[in-house]
Design a protein around this motif. Sequence first.
Motif, mmCIF file in Angstrom:
data_model
loop_
_atom_site.group_PDB
_atom_site.id
_atom_site.type_symbol
_atom_site.label_atom_id
_atom_site.label_comp_id
_atom_site.label_asym_id
_atom_site.label_seq_id
_atom_site.Cartn_x
_atom_site.Cartn_y
_atom_site.Cartn_z
ATOM 1 N N THR A 77 0.845 -1.190 0.000
ATOM 2 C CA THR A 77 0.000 0.000 0.000
ATOM 3 C C THR A 77 0.881 1.241 0.000
ATOM 4 N N PHE A 78 0.411 2.278 -0.690
ATOM 5 C CA PHE A 78 1.164 3.516 -0.816
ATOM 6 C C PHE A 78 0.272 4.692 -0.423
ATOM 7 N N THR A 79 0.823 5.584 0.361
ATOM 8 C CA THR A 79 0.133 6.827 0.680
ATOM 9 C C THR A 79 0.497 7.880 -0.372
ATOM 10 N N LEU A 80 -0.241 8.977 -0.384
ATOM 11 C CA LEU A 80 0.060 10.053 -1.336
ATOM 12 C C LEU A 80 1.459 10.610 -1.106
ATOM 13 N N THR A 81 1.880 10.653 0.146
ATOM 14 C CA THR A 81 3.234 11.131 0.446
ATOM 15 C C THR A 81 4.282 10.177 -0.107
ATOM 16 N N ASN A 82 4.058 8.869 0.025
ATOM 17 C CA ASN A 82 4.987 7.878 -0.525
ATOM 18 C C ASN A 82 5.125 8.031 -2.030
ATOM 19 N N ILE A 83 3.993 8.236 -2.700
ATOM 20 C CA ILE A 83 4.001 8.317 -4.160
ATOM 21 C C ILE A 83 4.745 9.565 -4.635
ATOM 22 N N LYS A 84 4.569 10.685 -3.954
ATOM 23 C CA LYS A 84 5.255 11.916 -4.348
ATOM 24 C C LYS A 84 6.768 11.800 -4.210
ATOM 25 N N GLN A 85 7.231 10.931 -3.329
ATOM 26 C CA GLN A 85 8.663 10.800 -3.086
ATOM 27 C C GLN A 85 9.338 9.761 -3.967
ATOM 28 N N LEU A 86 8.585 9.029 -4.785
ATOM 29 C CA LEU A 86 9.165 7.944 -5.572
ATOM 30 C C LEU A 86 10.204 8.433 -6.570
ATOM 31 N N ASP A 87 9.905 9.526 -7.270
ATOM 32 C CA ASP A 87 10.821 10.015 -8.295
ATOM 33 C C ASP A 87 12.032 10.737 -7.718
ATOM 34 N N ASP A 88 12.028 10.974 -6.425
ATOM 35 C CA ASP A 88 13.180 11.620 -5.777
ATOM 36 C C ASP A 88 13.990 10.634 -4.940
ATOM 37 N N ASN A 89 13.517 9.404 -4.846
ATOM 38 C CA ASN A 89 14.177 8.425 -3.990
ATOM 39 C C ASN A 89 15.336 7.763 -4.722
ATOM 40 N N SER A 90 16.527 7.866 -4.183
ATOM 41 C CA SER A 90 17.706 7.232 -4.768
ATOM 42 C C SER A 90 18.292 6.164 -3.850
ATOM 43 N N LYS A 91 17.577 5.816 -2.781
ATOM 44 C CA LYS A 91 18.093 4.847 -1.824
ATOM 45 C C LYS A 91 17.832 3.421 -2.306
ATOM 46 N N LEU A 92 18.801 2.567 -2.054
ATOM 47 C CA LEU A 92 18.655 1.159 -2.376
ATOM 48 C C LEU A 92 17.811 0.464 -1.311
ATOM 49 N N SER A 93 16.969 -0.451 -1.747
ATOM 50 C CA SER A 93 16.206 -1.297 -0.821
ATOM 51 C C SER A 93 16.894 -2.652 -0.718
ATOM 52 N N ARG A 94 16.769 -3.261 0.443
ATOM 53 C CA ARG A 94 17.383 -4.573 0.660
ATOM 54 C C ARG A 94 16.292 -5.620 0.819
ATOM 55 N N ALA A 95 16.343 -6.631 -0.047
ATOM 56 C CA ALA A 95 15.376 -7.728 0.030
ATOM 57 C C ALA A 95 15.718 -8.646 1.199
ATOM 58 N N TYR A 96 14.795 -9.544 1.514
ATOM 59 C CA TYR A 96 15.007 -10.449 2.651
ATOM 60 C C TYR A 96 16.180 -11.393 2.397
ATOM 61 N N ASP A 97 16.444 -11.713 1.110
ATOM 62 C CA ASP A 97 17.557 -12.618 0.808
ATOM 63 C C ASP A 97 18.901 -11.897 0.758
ATOM 64 N N GLY A 98 18.908 -10.585 1.046
ATOM 65 C CA GLY A 98 20.153 -9.837 1.117
ATOM 66 C C GLY A 98 20.502 -9.042 -0.122
ATOM 67 N N THR A 99 19.827 -9.280 -1.250
ATOM 68 C CA THR A 99 20.115 -8.536 -2.468
ATOM 69 C C THR A 99 19.535 -7.122 -2.372
ATOM 70 N N THR A 100 20.190 -6.191 -3.034
ATOM 71 C CA THR A 100 19.732 -4.802 -3.037
ATOM 72 C C THR A 100 19.125 -4.453 -4.392
ATOM 73 N N TYR A 101 18.182 -3.533 -4.383
ATOM 74 C CA TYR A 101 17.510 -3.128 -5.615
ATOM 75 C C TYR A 101 16.935 -1.735 -5.443
ATOM 76 N N LEU A 102 16.645 -1.095 -6.550
ATOM 77 C CA LEU A 102 15.955 0.184 -6.562
ATOM 78 C C LEU A 102 14.472 -0.062 -6.787
ATOM 79 N N SER A 103 13.627 0.641 -6.065
ATOM 80 C CA SER A 103 12.186 0.492 -6.257
ATOM 81 C C SER A 103 11.814 0.841 -7.694
ATOM 82 N N GLY A 104 11.115 -0.064 -8.342
ATOM 83 C CA GLY A 104 10.737 0.127 -9.736
ATOM 84 C C GLY A 104 11.699 -0.503 -10.716
ATOM 85 N N ILE A 105 12.916 -0.825 -10.286
ATOM 86 C CA ILE A 105 13.903 -1.458 -11.159
ATOM 87 C C ILE A 105 14.138 -2.869 -10.642
ATOM 88 N N VAL A 106 13.222 -3.771 -10.933
ATOM 89 C CA VAL A 106 13.320 -5.163 -10.509
ATOM 90 C C VAL A 106 13.029 -6.059 -11.711
#
Length: 524
Positions: free
Chosen positions: A141-170
């Motif tokens: 689920t995404f709030t309006l605040t979350n959605i507005k920040q998507l195009d400015d987010n440059s932080k890597l996310s870490r999956a449970y298996d330890g791999t890193t990825y960018l939101s939207g680039i999977v």
Amino acid sequence: MSAPIVSGNSNSKEEMYKSRGIKRDREEDFEEKDPALDDQCPKLDRSRNCPYLDTINRNLLDFDFEKLCSVSLSHLNVYACLVCGKYFQGRGQKSHAYTHSVQIGHHVFINLHTLRFYCLPDNYEVIDSSLDDIKFVLNPTFTLTNIKQLDDNSKLSRAYDGTTYLSGIVGMNNIKANDYCNVILQALSHVTPLRDYFLREENYKNIKRPPGDHMILLVQRFGELLRKLWNPRNFKAHVSPHEMLQAVVLCSKKTYQITEQGDPIAFLSWLLNSLHSTLGGTKKKNGKTIYNSHIGRTFQGYMKIYSRRVLPVYINQAEREALLETDAYRETMTETPFLYLTADLPPAPIFQDEMKQNIIPQVPLFQLLQKFNGSQEKEYKTSKESIVKRFEITKLPPYLIICIKRFNKNLFYVEKNPTIVNFPVKNIDLADVLSKDEEVQRKHPHTSYDLVANIVHDSLGGSDQGEKGTYRVHILHKGTGKWFELQDLHVTEILPQMITLTEAYIQIYELRKDLPQQGETPVV
């Protein structure tokens, strides 16, 4: 004779119980209590302190596939075992989930519809905040605040298996031959207004459709896929489009299959029109067709099409002038909306050069777009007659889709044109392609576009292989400003200079609102 039942106050009731020999201290002892209000309730203790939470194996959880029971193949009341990841129906004593919990010893389950957790075979609900991450992966689920920040987010996310990825680039699974669908879904997921709309499920959850209409399933599955692609808390760095593609097969009446290669532009056209008709539909205003949906507001442009029949060759000048005065040979004009433009490539060279190698020609994209400047004509032949058409764009969309026509069918096979199209990644100005009408020019203060997605076709062999091959897509991640190449599960960073050297097939451009038209002075 028994004592009569006395109605009235509590003292009368106490006398009645004593006369009958009933031992009762308080009337409250016979009232039904809410277990949530009783700290000593054993059911509540087990709900808050389930001893089996440490048996949950998040590495085996996968909610991307069709939610049906692995035994009965039913869609009704399905639970997922959080220990082995399998799906089972029901939780009663004769259900498959109950049997699985007794025979295998797996105890923690989640209802895939209500998102509530249960412990079997004891059959009590589990309430624990440590399970929220599982609930979020199942239904992001995404709030309006979350959605507005998507195009400015440059932080890597870490999956449970330890791999890193960018939101939207999977990456996205290729089940067998559905890469032609994957590239379209990946490209559309980076069209900002489309993505923002489908990330909020309440935008389309209550759309009313006729009974028996399956098209609402396509909208729901598309939104679910986009939410998983942009989920910053995934358990793994890839997503399976299985449920979305099953909806595609159902809603397209098996026109587009998972097991057979297809044409991305045909799939794109069908998908956009299907989503458009389900979300709002086409309406007419003052005789003009309007795409009154979020799809239309994002991709719809307008053009004028001028058509005239070709005059016969063996006629004299007088007959020619007479035919031009008839309605059959007079030029006609129609205004029509479009969701994408088709650019025609010049024919590829037939002969080899002096080095015994085929010359791969190059052509600028702007030259191909001259087809829509209102003055360039093209002849279209049919079995009975030939018609000359010219196209004039009167309205540019916020997001422009261009299809470079690489495949031509002859009597024997589908032939591919390998011509390289040179195009800028940023600031392509289409002011010269736009109609020269002053009213049209006034309505378009901005005509510059930036590339956001580029779909490429890679052939298997020679030109006679035609559409046989594989597809990959180049995506711009706005948060980092970097380009990435996605081919099924493979995700790699790519230099923007390398994108222009590929055999581009479908491109999506975004209109820039910060650059004025050529020849205009920007407002300071």
